[in-house]
Design an enzyme around this catalytic site. Structure first.
Site, PDB file in Angstrom:
ATOM      1  N   LYS A  35      -6.777  -8.630   2.752  1.00  0.00           N
ATOM      2  CA  LYS A  35      -6.861  -8.095   1.383  1.00  0.00           C
ATOM      3  C   LYS A  35      -7.924  -8.809   0.564  1.00  0.00           C
ATOM      4  CE  LYS A  35      -2.201  -6.266   1.188  1.00  0.00           C
ATOM      5  NZ  LYS A  35      -0.816  -6.519   0.775  1.00  0.00           N
ATOM      6  N   LYS A  67       0.065   2.730   2.900  1.00  0.00           N
ATOM      7  CA  LYS A  67      -0.016   3.318   1.560  1.00  0.00           C
ATOM      8  C   LYS A  67      -1.392   3.073   0.970  1.00  0.00           C
ATOM      9  CE  LYS A  67       4.173   1.509   0.223  1.00  0.00           C
ATOM     10  NZ  LYS A  67       5.172   1.028  -0.727  1.00  0.00           N
ATOM     11  N   LYS A 115      -2.386   1.023  11.367  1.00  0.00           N
ATOM     12  CA  LYS A 115      -1.031   1.416  10.979  1.00  0.00           C
ATOM     13  C   LYS A 115      -1.061   2.426   9.832  1.00  0.00           C
ATOM     14  CE  LYS A 115      -0.179  -2.164   7.610  1.00  0.00           C
ATOM     15  NZ  LYS A 115       0.607  -3.167   6.990  1.00  0.00           N
TER      16      LYS A 115
END
Ligand code: AMP
Ligand code: TRP
Length: 322
Positions: free
Chosen positions: A109, A193, A190
């Site tokens: 991130k 969201k 994966k």
């Protein structure tokens, strides 16, 4: 047995959230279970205030629609119980910079954001606080949370060694299949969201036509051989795992019943719709009465505060706070 888990209010839930985590929560709710909406964690996403509010309401409705029953388990919003932020600070003084900077989620991130905030680094310490405040023995989460769970265990053990027995040391539990549901368009990553691909992500509350379309267009392979094999056939194996997690068979058993991909896909879509359509109906009803959702959350926070308060005071006293 005590159980805690949580999800960030960061947008609509997808099949990975449901099969990897939420459905496991519903199955475990008869234990002494605490399930929270981790709104403080969502602040690391730099989310707009009105969006965070709407997402929090939405996630409460999603929890209940999935089958969590507030008469059976404790459902609450993390920021309503102030001990999470308080224990977070105590644990920040136990966790090390080195171990936090080694977290894969942090590395990924922080690379994607310029001028990333300190909260992105300390995120797993707050997660450890969530878990340890409820004396959790088991934490049902998807595969991507394993490293965070290991860190929680390390922090708890270090604290207990340094300050005396204070925390229950938890274990993370993953479902036997579908602990890592992959993107239907790119089975090497994966379902997510934050990096959603429109056709690759099936949302829990998608309309039936959209579920059919997404499953029909899922990427597979060209040799047409029906076999459960993540290395050679990741797209197909992902569909077989999703199927298996819904039907209760093993992925190999599902593969043995089909010869054509098309047939497997249309049966999988039908199975998904049969399971998700009633949840979608309930979700829409629940969202129509947000006040009721916050009544549930208020009762949950009252109940959660009792246990969290006593564990927090035990930890603070162990460290020498007076
Ligand atoms: P998040 O969407 O990151 O807030 O995750 C909420 C919960 O869903 C966590 O327990 C995750 O481990 C789980 N989860 C998220 N994505 C997936 C996925 N693709 N497959 C299985 N579980 C997932
Ligand atoms: N980090 C988790 C996720 O992204 C969310 C989370 C926060 C959590 N606190 C938790 C999960 C405590 C389990 C227990 O999915």
């Amino acid at each position: 047995m005590k159980i805690l888990s949580g999800m960030q209010p960061s947008g609509p839930l997808h099949l990975g959230n449901y099969l990897g985590a939420l459905r496991q929560w519903v199955r475990a709710q008869n234990e002494d279970a605490y399930y929270c909406v981790v709104d403080l964690h969502a602040l690391t996403l730099q989310i707009a205030p009105e969006e965070l509010r709407a997402n929090t309401t939405d996630l409460l409705a999603s929890y209940l629609a999935a089958g969590l029953d507030p008469e059976v388990c404790t459902i609450f919003v993390q920021s309503h119980v102030s001990y999470h932020a308080q224990l977070n600070w105590l644990l920040e003084c136990v966790a090390t910079y080195g171990e936090l900077s080694r977290m894969v989620a942090f590395k990924e991130k922080s690379e994607r954001q310029e001028g990333y905030r300190v909260g992105l680094l300390t995120y797993p310490v707050l997660m450890a606080a969530d878990i340890l405040l409820y004396e959790s023995e088991e934490v049902p989460v998807g595969d991507d949370q394993r490293q965070h769970l290991e860190l929680t265990r390390d922090i708890a053990e270090r604290f207990n060694n340094r300050f005396g027995p204070t925390f229950q040391v938890p274990v993370g539990v993953q479902p036997p299949v579908a602990a890592r549901v992959m993107d239907l368009q790119d089975p090497s990553r994966k379902m997510s969201k934050s990096l959603a691909s429109p056709l690759g992500t099936v949302y829990m509350f998608d309309a039936p036509v959209d579920i059919e379309k997404k499953i029909a267009k899922a990427v597979t392979d060209t040799d047409g051989e029906m076999r459960f094999d993540w290395d050679q056939k990741p797209g197909l194996s992902n569909l077989l795992e999703i199927y298996s997690s819904l039907s209760g068979e093993t992925p190999e058993e599902v593969a043995a019943r089909y010869s054509r991909y098309g047939e497997l896909k249309s049966d999988l879509a039908a199975l998904l719709i049969a399971i998700l359509a009633p949840l979608r109906e309930r979700y829409e009803e629940l969202l129509a009465s947000p006040d009721d959702l916050y009544k549930v959350a208020a009762r949950g926070a009252d109940k959660a505060s009792v246990l969290a308060g006593s564990v927090y005071r035990r930890a603070a006293a162990a460290m020498g706070l007076t």
